[in-house]
Design an enzyme around this catalytic site. Structure first.
Site, PDB file in Angstrom:
ATOM      1  N   LYS A  71       0.831  -1.217   0.000  1.00 60.87           N
ATOM      2  CA  LYS A  71       0.000   0.000   0.000  1.00 60.87           C
ATOM      3  C   LYS A  71       0.862   1.263   0.000  1.00 60.87           C
ATOM      4  CE  LYS A  71      -2.595   0.883   3.660  1.00 60.87           C
ATOM      5  NZ  LYS A  71      -2.166  -0.349   4.267  1.00 60.87           N
ATOM      6  N   THR A  73       4.010   1.522  -0.882  1.00 60.31           N
ATOM      7  CA  THR A  73       4.747   1.526  -2.148  1.00 60.31           C
ATOM      8  C   THR A  73       3.871   2.079  -3.261  1.00 60.31           C
ATOM      9  OG1 THR A  73       6.015  -0.407  -1.421  1.00 60.31           O
ATOM     10  CG2 THR A  73       5.990   0.055  -3.784  1.00 60.31           C
ATOM     11  N   ARG A  94       1.946   8.346   7.046  1.00 58.03           N
ATOM     12  CA  ARG A  94       2.220   8.243   8.483  1.00 58.03           C
ATOM     13  C   ARG A  94       3.705   7.960   8.719  1.00 58.03           C
ATOM     14  NH1 ARG A  94      -1.154   3.407  10.245  1.00 58.03           N
ATOM     15  NH2 ARG A  94      -0.596   2.786   8.138  1.00 58.03           N
ATOM     16  N   ALA A 273      -3.936   1.367  12.536  1.00 59.66           N
ATOM     17  CA  ALA A 273      -5.347   1.315  12.134  1.00 59.66           C
ATOM     18  C   ALA A 273      -6.097   0.165  12.783  1.00 59.66           C
ATOM     19  CB  ALA A 273      -5.455   1.210  10.618  1.00 59.66           C
ATOM     20  N   PHE A 301      -3.737  -0.611   7.026  1.00 59.35           N
ATOM     21  CA  PHE A 301      -4.329  -1.946   6.873  1.00 59.35           C
ATOM     22  C   PHE A 301      -5.431  -1.935   5.807  1.00 59.35           C
ATOM     23  CE2 PHE A 301      -2.615  -2.477  11.332  1.00 59.35           C
ATOM     24  CZ  PHE A 301      -1.541  -3.262  10.931  1.00 59.35           C
ATOM     25  N   PHE A 382       3.374  -8.755  -9.453  1.00 56.78           N
ATOM     26  CA  PHE A 382       4.537  -9.579  -9.146  1.00 56.78           C
ATOM     27  C   PHE A 382       4.934 -10.339 -10.415  1.00 56.78           C
ATOM     28  CE2 PHE A 382       3.422  -8.455  -4.952  1.00 56.78           C
ATOM     29  CZ  PHE A 382       4.452  -8.816  -4.090  1.00 56.78           C
ATOM     30  N   TRP A 410       7.032  -0.769  -7.875  1.00 55.74           N
ATOM     31  CA  TRP A 410       8.143  -1.343  -7.100  1.00 55.74           C
ATOM     32  C   TRP A 410       9.375  -1.498  -7.994  1.00 55.74           C
ATOM     33  CZ3 TRP A 410      11.417  -5.483  -7.165  1.00 55.74           C
ATOM     34  CH2 TRP A 410      12.119  -5.757  -5.975  1.00 55.74           C
TER      35      TRP A 410
END
Length: 556
Positions: A71, A73, A94, A273, A301, A382, A410
């Site tokens: 998330k 990333t 955060r 969270a 989360f 991926f 990524w």
């Protein structure tokens, strides 16, 4: 293949003064912490109050799994992608907690070529905000116990103290302790305990405060105990709010850093969270909205936790209205929700993917049909994902009227986020009928039931033991109109972390309910959720090291 920290250390960072210039931040508001970090005085918002806000984009995710979702990333890569297509974007994230950094999850600065830097500083002490929050929390605890020791003029019942001490570390040994032992002058013996700093109400207060005076007012409202006559005792009655605010005056200022590609990033605050409201500070988000055309932020989360709290608590309190939502998923994670073991996730398995997809689709439906916001599903790709698997996800999402965008940030940074950025821009131009999941004027029990039924798709709630009495007392004390902050496992829509996918036929058990009057919400603890995590059998700390030149290794 380079590790995350090796990629970050090879990055040619821009001086933070240059990053500030990209946002036209006057030097008077810039407080440098070395060459690559700065705090921005929150009073800048006063100068910007007449400036139109940019678009607000929330990044959330499916229910987390050991397979990973990415998330942060995706949030970073999306903002870089927006810059690639000519949009002035700003990230608002955060701060990481030391507990997960040294535990099992690792840091929270993104990954691969979509990171915020300097990642070592961000993942460790950063600018000291968490230490200030812990100090303010523990000052209040010390003043509370000292008040009892010095005569207890407020008639506090030591058995009804609700304020715990805090440390930013996963330390199960401190969950339940007895303190005040020794001689009479060493304090009043009592049962006590520690929460992790990110679960402290002081953290929530800092993240929801508009300025120093609002911060002080909220701190004064914190309920720390109850008297023998069942009356709440506040930090204001202990005269603690001024000193606490003094400790927090610098921590209240958002931190400015950058992505690997030089996109400005505000990183500020860090409530979890699963046990708190899971969003960065209102001040940082507002700053990003005033200084950028697109403010990209995330909530912790899955969407049932961080996004629900972002929308029902943070947006409601701060008057924010999101323009679009990104829901991050991976093929691997969805196959895990479909019952595939972690060591088999690289193999194509359309049957398992079909079984796991309801988890994603339920999150999508919640965002669209409960909160009435436009959304896109970002598939964090991926190498082993097959075309058939990707097409299956796309087809199922289109049935709900939601597009899918492949995210390859990524591996490719902002270039890999262009497709997602273009879809986000399209969604932001659409009007939306943003609404909350529940009305504040509902009774506490009905608000709990609404979240359980609408968001978790539970049959209802179970209120064992003393919980109905706790609810009655909070309503009698005038706290009934506050929003709800659910403390629930992040690994399931239910309160049982073993129930993967989109479980049915379950109730949510509320085992304790308390007020965070300073933060302005009611906390409902469900299932076995704990406010002080523990370290795993092999903590990440075992692999973290520093060499003779001060270079850190092992962070991820």
């Amino acid at each position: 293949m380079l590790t995350d920290i090796e990629i970050a250390q090879k990055c040619e960072k821009e001086k933070i003064t240059e990053i500030a210039k990209k946002l036209d931040i006057p030097e008077d508001y810039l407080e440098l912490y070395g060459n690559y970090k700065a705090k921005i005085d929150y009073r800048l918002l006063n100068d910007l109050k007449d400036k139109k806000d940019g678009k607000l984009v929330l990044v959330t995710a499916i229910t987390p799994t050991p397979a990973g979702e990415g998330k942060t990333t995706t949030t970073v890569g999306l903002s870089d992608g927006l810059r690639k297509i000519g949009k002035k974007s700003v990230v608002a994230l955060r701060e990481p907690s030391l507990g997960p950094v040294f535990g099992i999850k690792g840091g929270a600065a993104g990954g691969g070529y979509a990171q915020v830097v300097p990642m070592e500083d961000i993942n460790l002490h950063f600018t000291g905000d968490f230490h200030a929050i812990g100090a303010a929390n523990n000052l209040l605890a010390a003043m509370l116990d000292n008040h009892i020791q010095q005569g207890n003029a407020l008639n506090i019942d030591p058995r009804r103290i609700t304020w715990r001490r805090a440390v930013d570390m996963n330390d199960r040994q401190l969950r339940n302790i007895v303190d005040g032992l020794g001689n009479r002058t060493d304090g009043t013996p009592r049962q006590d305990g520690f929460d992790i700093t990110v679960a402290s109400e002081v953290m929530a207060v800092l993240c929801l405060s508009a300025d120093i005076m609002d911060l002080k007012e909220r701190l004064s409202k914190i309920v720390v105990a109850y008297t023998y006559d069942n009356e709440p005792v506040t930090a204001g009655q202990l005269k603690a709010q001024g000193a606490m605010a003094a400790l927090l005056k610098d921590a209240l200022k958002p931190n400015l850093v950058q992505t690997l590609e030089g996109t400005p990033a505000f990183i500020h605050g860090g409530p979890f969270a699963n046990i708190a409201h899971g969003c960065n500070s209102v001040t940082a988000t507002r700053m990003a909205l005033k200084l950028g055309d697109y403010a990209v932020t995330e909530a912790g989360f899955g969407a049932d936790l961080g996004a629900e709290k972002f929308l029902d608590i943070k947006c409601r309190m701060a008057g924010l209205k999101p323009d679009a939502v990104v829901i991050v998923a991976t093929v691997r994670a969805l196959k895990h929700h479909g019952g595939v073991a972690k060591d088999k996730l690289n193999d194509e398995d359309l049957e398992a993917l079909e079984k796991g997809l309801p988890n994603l689709l339920q999150h999508v439906s919640n965002i669209k049909n409960v909160f009435h916001l436009p959304c896109v599903v970002a598939i964090n790709r991926f190498p082993d994902d097959t075309e058939a698997e990707l097409k299956l996800i796309e087809d199922r999402c289109k049935e709900l009227g939601v597009n899918v965008a492949l995210s390859e940030v990524w591996a490719k940074g902002g270039e890999g986020g262009i497709a997602l950025a273009e879809e986000v821009v399209r969604l932001c131009e659409q009007p939306n009928d943003f609404s909350y999941a529940y009305d504040l004027d509902l009774p506490i029990k009905e608000k709990l039931e609404t979240i359980a039924r609408k968001i978790y798709h539970a049959d209802g709630i179970h209120l064992p033991g003393n919980v109905p009495k706790q609810i009655q007392q909070l309503e009698e004390l005038g706290f009934g109109n506050l929003p709800i902050c659910m403390a629930k496992t992040q690994y399931s829509f239910s309160d049982d972390q073993t129930k993967l996918g989109a479980p049915k036929d379950f109730n949510i058990t509320i085992r304790n309910i308390k007020v965070s009057a300073g933060a302005g919400f009611i906390v409902a603890l469900t299932g076995d959720i704990m406010t002080m995590p523990g370290l795993p059998k092999v903590p990440a700390a075992e692999k973290i090291d520093v060499d003779e030149n001060g270079n850190i290794t092992g962070l991820f």
